[in-house]
Write a protein that holds these residues in place. Structure first.
Motif, PDB file in Angstrom:
ATOM      1  N   ILE A 288       0.700  -1.353   0.110  1.00  0.00           N
ATOM      2  CA  ILE A 288      -0.075  -0.023   0.043  1.00  0.00           C
ATOM      3  C   ILE A 288       0.939   1.234   0.063  1.00  0.00           C
ATOM      4  CG2 ILE A 288      -1.716   1.347   1.396  1.00  0.00           C
ATOM      5  CD1 ILE A 288      -2.724  -1.298   2.361  1.00  0.00           C
ATOM      6  N   ALA A 289       2.172   1.199   0.883  1.00  0.00           N
ATOM      7  CA  ALA A 289       2.735   2.435   0.846  1.00  0.00           C
ATOM      8  C   ALA A 289       3.357   2.685  -0.262  1.00  0.00           C
ATOM      9  CB  ALA A 289       3.994   2.147   1.953  1.00  0.00           C
ATOM     10  N   MET A 290       3.882   1.540  -1.160  1.00  0.00           N
ATOM     11  CA  MET A 290       4.609   1.778  -2.280  1.00  0.00           C
ATOM     12  C   MET A 290       3.565   2.030  -3.341  1.00  0.00           C
ATOM     13  SD  MET A 290       7.298  -1.315  -2.428  1.00  0.00           S
ATOM     14  CE  MET A 290       7.957  -0.747  -3.824  1.00  0.00           C
ATOM     15  N   SER A 291       2.603   1.754  -3.317  1.00  0.00           N
ATOM     16  CA  SER A 291       1.453   1.760  -4.200  1.00  0.00           C
ATOM     17  C   SER A 291       0.844   3.333  -4.384  1.00  0.00           C
ATOM     18  CB  SER A 291       0.255   0.962  -4.784  1.00  0.00           C
ATOM     19  OG  SER A 291      -0.194   1.059  -3.426  1.00  0.00           O
ATOM     20  N   SER A 292       0.783   3.887  -3.319  1.00  0.00           N
ATOM     21  CA  SER A 292       0.379   5.182  -2.994  1.00  0.00           C
ATOM     22  C   SER A 292       1.443   6.286  -3.058  1.00  0.00           C
ATOM     23  CB  SER A 292      -0.478   5.261  -1.749  1.00  0.00           C
ATOM     24  OG  SER A 292       0.314   5.054  -0.535  1.00  0.00           O
ATOM     25  N   TYR A 293       2.626   6.023  -3.311  1.00  0.00           N
ATOM     26  CA  TYR A 293       3.544   6.972  -3.367  1.00  0.00           C
ATOM     27  C   TYR A 293       3.374   7.929  -4.541  1.00  0.00           C
ATOM     28  CZ  TYR A 293       8.143   8.596  -2.418  1.00  0.00           C
ATOM     29  OH  TYR A 293       9.220   9.568  -2.079  1.00  0.00           O
ATOM     30  N   PRO A 294       3.160   9.345  -4.034  1.00  0.00           N
ATOM     31  CA  PRO A 294       2.891  10.514  -5.077  1.00  0.00           C
ATOM     32  C   PRO A 294       4.033  10.558  -6.005  1.00  0.00           C
ATOM     33  CG  PRO A 294       3.196  11.256  -3.177  1.00  0.00           C
ATOM     34  CD  PRO A 294       3.461   9.878  -2.836  1.00  0.00           C
ATOM     35  N   GLN A 295       3.380  11.045  -7.425  1.00  0.00           N
ATOM     36  CA  GLN A 295       4.355  11.452  -8.271  1.00  0.00           C
ATOM     37  C   GLN A 295       5.330  12.686  -7.850  1.00  0.00           C
ATOM     38  OE1 GLN A 295       4.948   9.855 -11.137  1.00  0.00           O
ATOM     39  NE2 GLN A 295       3.527   8.033 -10.391  1.00  0.00           N
ATOM     40  N   SER A 296       6.624  13.074  -8.211  1.00  0.00           N
ATOM     41  CA  SER A 296       7.329  14.146  -7.829  1.00  0.00           C
ATOM     42  C   SER A 296       6.837  15.291  -8.310  1.00  0.00           C
ATOM     43  CB  SER A 296       8.712  13.826  -8.363  1.00  0.00           C
ATOM     44  OG  SER A 296       8.721  13.936  -9.688  1.00  0.00           O
ATOM     45  N   ARG A 297       5.923  15.539  -9.229  1.00  0.00           N
ATOM     46  CA  ARG A 297       5.340  16.822  -9.639  1.00  0.00           C
ATOM     47  C   ARG A 297       3.992  16.728  -9.873  1.00  0.00           C
ATOM     48  NH1 ARG A 297       7.771  19.525 -15.083  1.00  0.00           N
ATOM     49  NH2 ARG A 297       9.593  19.575 -13.517  1.00  0.00           N
ATOM     50  N   SER A 298       3.358  17.710  -9.105  1.00  0.00           N
ATOM     51  CA  SER A 298       2.084  17.876  -9.197  1.00  0.00           C
ATOM     52  C   SER A 298       1.454  18.079 -10.598  1.00  0.00           C
ATOM     53  CB  SER A 298       1.469  19.206  -8.448  1.00  0.00           C
ATOM     54  OG  SER A 298       0.188  19.528  -8.872  1.00  0.00           O
ATOM     55  N   PHE A 299       0.408  17.454 -10.864  1.00  0.00           N
ATOM     56  CA  PHE A 299      -0.269  17.694 -12.084  1.00  0.00           C
ATOM     57  C   PHE A 299      -0.634  19.199 -12.536  1.00  0.00           C
ATOM     58  CE2 PHE A 299      -4.161  18.152 -14.814  1.00  0.00           C
ATOM     59  CZ  PHE A 299      -3.648  17.564 -15.912  1.00  0.00           C
ATOM     60  N   LEU A 300      -1.006  19.761 -11.596  1.00  0.00           N
ATOM     61  CA  LEU A 300      -1.533  21.110 -11.846  1.00  0.00           C
ATOM     62  C   LEU A 300      -0.419  22.261 -12.204  1.00  0.00           C
ATOM     63  CD1 LEU A 300      -3.915  23.074 -11.627  1.00  0.00           C
ATOM     64  CD2 LEU A 300      -3.578  23.345  -9.422  1.00  0.00           C
TER      65      LEU A 300
END
Length: 409
Positions: free
Chosen positions: A10-22
């Motif tokens: 769960i921790a690895m799959s929910s790790y966010p991307q380094s840059r926000s889409f916005l």
């Protein structure tokens, strides 16, 4: 350890991307707007007769674009960076007759909103709005008007542009602020997930060490002891084979009996290692199997008083099973008991598990750190319960676990 691996996944799959889409979208918008300004200047050069310094505009727009690739970190470098941006834009307005200066100020708001923290970001946005008004006024009221607007309509256009530009800059400022907050939340989530992943790995390592220690203790207590006795008895039988064959035969029979008990202990250890000790059986059936195994190895058949009134969760059933299993294992190994009683009683407020034997007992002050007793305590505490052991040398042993029903709902 299955739950531990699930936590890691769960921790690895929910790790966010380094840059926000916005933020990524705003960066694309910045370059799109810069391209619009460049195209507008090309149109002015080739399709109008307005005075236009092409070299100044190319150099100024190129420098402004190059500034977008920089990312100053120190306060002084940020201040110099922002001042250079303002200077470049005003030079393009006053010396290059820039057609759309407001767009460059919009880009400046996007860049510096990401660069400056509050309240400095708001101040830069305010200065950018003032710059927009100055640039707009210059284009509308100077002698070189890039747009063919009648003189009597300039005031109306100026007021409309004033409010429109203000709303656009305010919207972009809020949008950049929202994007930065999103990035901050993602970074915090990333840090939290990283710590969670680290904790999960530590828990898994700790669980592995504890399981290895338990297996090592079981091997030492059962197989180690049995193999030692095997060696002694075999050595004695070999010495007595010719001189006292009857005694040698008696030793060999004892070895056979010891071998049977050792195999039983190995099966018991394998049962303990199973991830689902109940093996899809109901609790009563699983405990009955434990009692049968106990009888086969000791010749003593425990009695069971089962007063469970309602169906319990699998987790609770496993805890009850493990407490009974560990108690019977200790009795079989150490107690030399002739009578064992097991009772499972459920009241309106709690659940009581009691295992009583009439064996030789032990000194509780010297036997409180065993893995088996510790495991029973930990399992009981996990359900907000309490484990109590009453024993003394030559006075048998009573193991009592009391689990509140509120702790298992």
């Amino acid at each position: 350890m299955g739950k531990t691996k699930a936590i890691i996944f769960i921790a690895m799959s929910s790790y966010p991307q380094s840059r926000s889409f916005l933020l990524h979208l705003l960066m694309i918008l910045e370059w799109v707007l810069l391209g619009i300004v460049a195209i507008s200047q090309i149109i002015v050069v080739f399709f109008t007769t307005l005075p236009n310094l092409l070299i100044v505009n190319i150099f100024g727009l190129g420098l402004f674009a190059l500034l977008g690739r920089m990312n100053p970190q120190q306060y002084i470098s940020k201040l110099i960076y922002t001042l250079i941006e303002f200077v470049v834009i005003f030079c393009l307005i006053f010396f290059g007759n820039l057609v759309l200066p407001t767009i460059l100020f919009v880009i400046l708001v996007i860049r510096n909103g990401m660069l400056w923290e509050k309240p400095y970001g708001g101040l830069v946005t305010g200065f950018a709005f003032v710059g927009c008004i100055i640039g707009l006024s210059y284009n509308l009221f100077s002698q070189f008007r890039p747009f063919n607007i009648p003189s009597d309509q300039i005031g109306v256009v100026w007021i409309s542009a004033f409010f429109s530009i203000g709303l656009i800059i305010l919207f972009l400022h809020l949008l950049v602020d929202a994007a930065l907050k999103e990035r901050q939340r993602q970074e915090e989530l990333s840090a939290t997930n990283a710590r969670l992943r680290e904790y999960a790995l530590r828990i898994e390592d700790l669980a592995t060490v504890q399981e290895r220690n338990r297996i090592a203790r079981d091997i030492h207590d059962s197989l180690g002891h049995s193999l030692t006795v095997f060696g002694i008895h075999l050595e004695g039988a070999l010495r007595l084979m010719r001189s006292h064959p009857d005694k040698a035969e008696e030793l060999l029979r004892e070895i056979k009996q010891l071998n049977t008990r050792t195999l039983q202990e190995v099966r018991q250890s394998i049962t303990v290692l199973r991830s689902d000790p109940l093996q899809k059986k109901c609790l009563s059936e699983a405990i009955t199997d434990l009692m049968t195994e106990f009888y086969k190895s000791t010749g003593v058949l425990p009695t069971l008083d089962n007063q469970l009134k309602s169906l319990l969760s699998h987790e609770v059933n496993v805890v009850i099973y493990r407490i009974v299993q560990e108690s019977l294992t200790n009795i079989r190994k150490y107690a030399v008991a002739t009578e064992v009683k097991i009772s499972l009683i459920q009241s309106t407020t709690d659940l009581k598990i009691t295992i009583v034997d009439n064996g030789k007992g032990f000194d509780l002050t010297q036997n409180t750190t065993g893995f088996g007793l510790q495991g029973m305590r930990e399992r009981t505490l996990a359900l907000k319960g309490k484990l109590e052991i009453i024993t003394a040398p030559d006075q048998g042993c009573r193991v009592m676990a009391k689990i509140p029903l509120s702790g298992i709902n």
